[in-house]
Motif scaffolding. Structure first.
Motif, PDB file in Angstrom:
ATOM      1  N   UNK A 156       0.794  -1.047   0.036  1.00  0.00           N
ATOM      2  CA  UNK A 156       0.069   0.000   0.079  1.00  0.00           C
ATOM      3  C   UNK A 156       0.977   1.359  -0.062  1.00  0.00           C
ATOM      4  N   UNK A 157       0.818   2.061   1.110  1.00  0.00           N
ATOM      5  CA  UNK A 157       1.605   3.297   1.275  1.00  0.00           C
ATOM      6  C   UNK A 157       2.856   3.055   1.858  1.00  0.00           C
ATOM      7  N   UNK A 186       5.173 -13.862   2.260  1.00  0.00           N
ATOM      8  CA  UNK A 186       5.252 -13.811   1.010  1.00  0.00           C
ATOM      9  C   UNK A 186       4.738 -12.174   0.524  1.00  0.00           C
ATOM     10  N   UNK A 187       5.780 -11.702  -0.265  1.00  0.00           N
ATOM     11  CA  UNK A 187       5.580 -10.330  -0.670  1.00  0.00           C
ATOM     12  C   UNK A 187       5.733 -10.109  -2.285  1.00  0.00           C
TER      13      UNK A 187
END
Length: 260
Positions: A156-157, A186-187
């Protein structure tokens, strides 16, 4: 005049072929041949007349071009087509081998061909093959020198740095790239596997087009169907990671040299 292009991306290979033909359009009996893998290259060079000049990508789909030169002694001059940075280019220049930095331009190819013309007599009198093993060693050292400490992921931010030592592997899943940490998180990554391979150093191995795996999670390997290798990992992960028979020797060399 016989030229061999070794390049796994057919669009790039065709572009290079057409550019060479355009530059040397007035040259009689210009024959250009294309192969796309380590296996094809070895088969071609074992069965066909050795070319006068070779254009070769470094990283092919089933290994590196240096695997070709390990198996076959080639005295032809080689112009590398590479996406490596300027540091690696200096390594090529130190060994007297020209290069084209991707994405290439017509003028760059023209200069490389002019250099070949100027040095053709020297090449024809050369009785020894270039030191490709030395170049490969330099590339490995340069990858280590330029290895990053962390990979940035975006949530997200938020921008989250993941230490390289905490990453188990990078993988392609449904056209997206992900990284998996040692503790199972996990990314999503905004870099391609090709980009990640260049910045993660020799501690990671490009198993195939889908996986870039850390030495830390490899416990062993076992023989698999058709002389391939399957990796046994220290963490739960599916699907199984397979090393092709073409990459088997390179992987075993890497496995014996890189410690956990």
């Amino acid at each position: 005049m016989k030229i061999l292009i070794i390049e796994d991306e057919k669009a790039v290979s065709n572009d290079l072929l057409f550019t060479i033909k355009k530059i040397w359009e007035s040259r009689p009996q210009l024959n250009i041949f294309q192969v796309y893998t380590v296996k094809e290259s070895i088969n071609y060079l074992e069965t066909e007349e050795i070319p006068d000049l070779i254009f070769s990508d470094i990283q092919l789909g089933d290994g590196t071009c240096f695997e070709i030169f390990r198996q076959i002694e080639i005295k032809s001059p080689v112009i590398f087509c590479t996406a490596y940075d300027e540091f690696a280019i200096q390594a090529f220049k130190a060994n007297g081998i020209d290069y084209i930095l991707k994405p290439f331009m017509t003028e760059t190819i023209r200069k490389a061909l002019d250099k070949y013309d100027n040095l053709r007599k020297l090449f024809s009198n050369n009785t020894s093959a270039p030191n490709y093993e030395g170049i490969l060693k330099l590339l490995s050292e340069l990858r280590e020198e330029n290895r990053v400490a962390s990979i940035l992921v975006y949530i997200k931010d938020r921008i989250l740095p993941i230490k390289l030592e905490d990453i188990a592997l990078f993988f392609l899943e449904e056209n997206d790239i992900y990284l998996l940490t040692l503790d199972g998180k996990k990314y999503s990554s905004n870099k391609s596997l090709d980009e990640l391979e260049k910045i993660t150093g020799n501690y990671f191995f490009r198993a195939n087009r889908q996986f870039l795996v850390s030495r830390r999670i490899i416990s062993s390997a076992h023989n698999f169907f058709s002389r391939k290798l399957a990796l046994n990992l220290t963490i739960p992960f599916s699907p199984q990671i397979i090393i092709s028979k073409e990459k088997k020797t390179t992987f075993l060399d890497w496995l014996s040299q890189v410690t956990k």
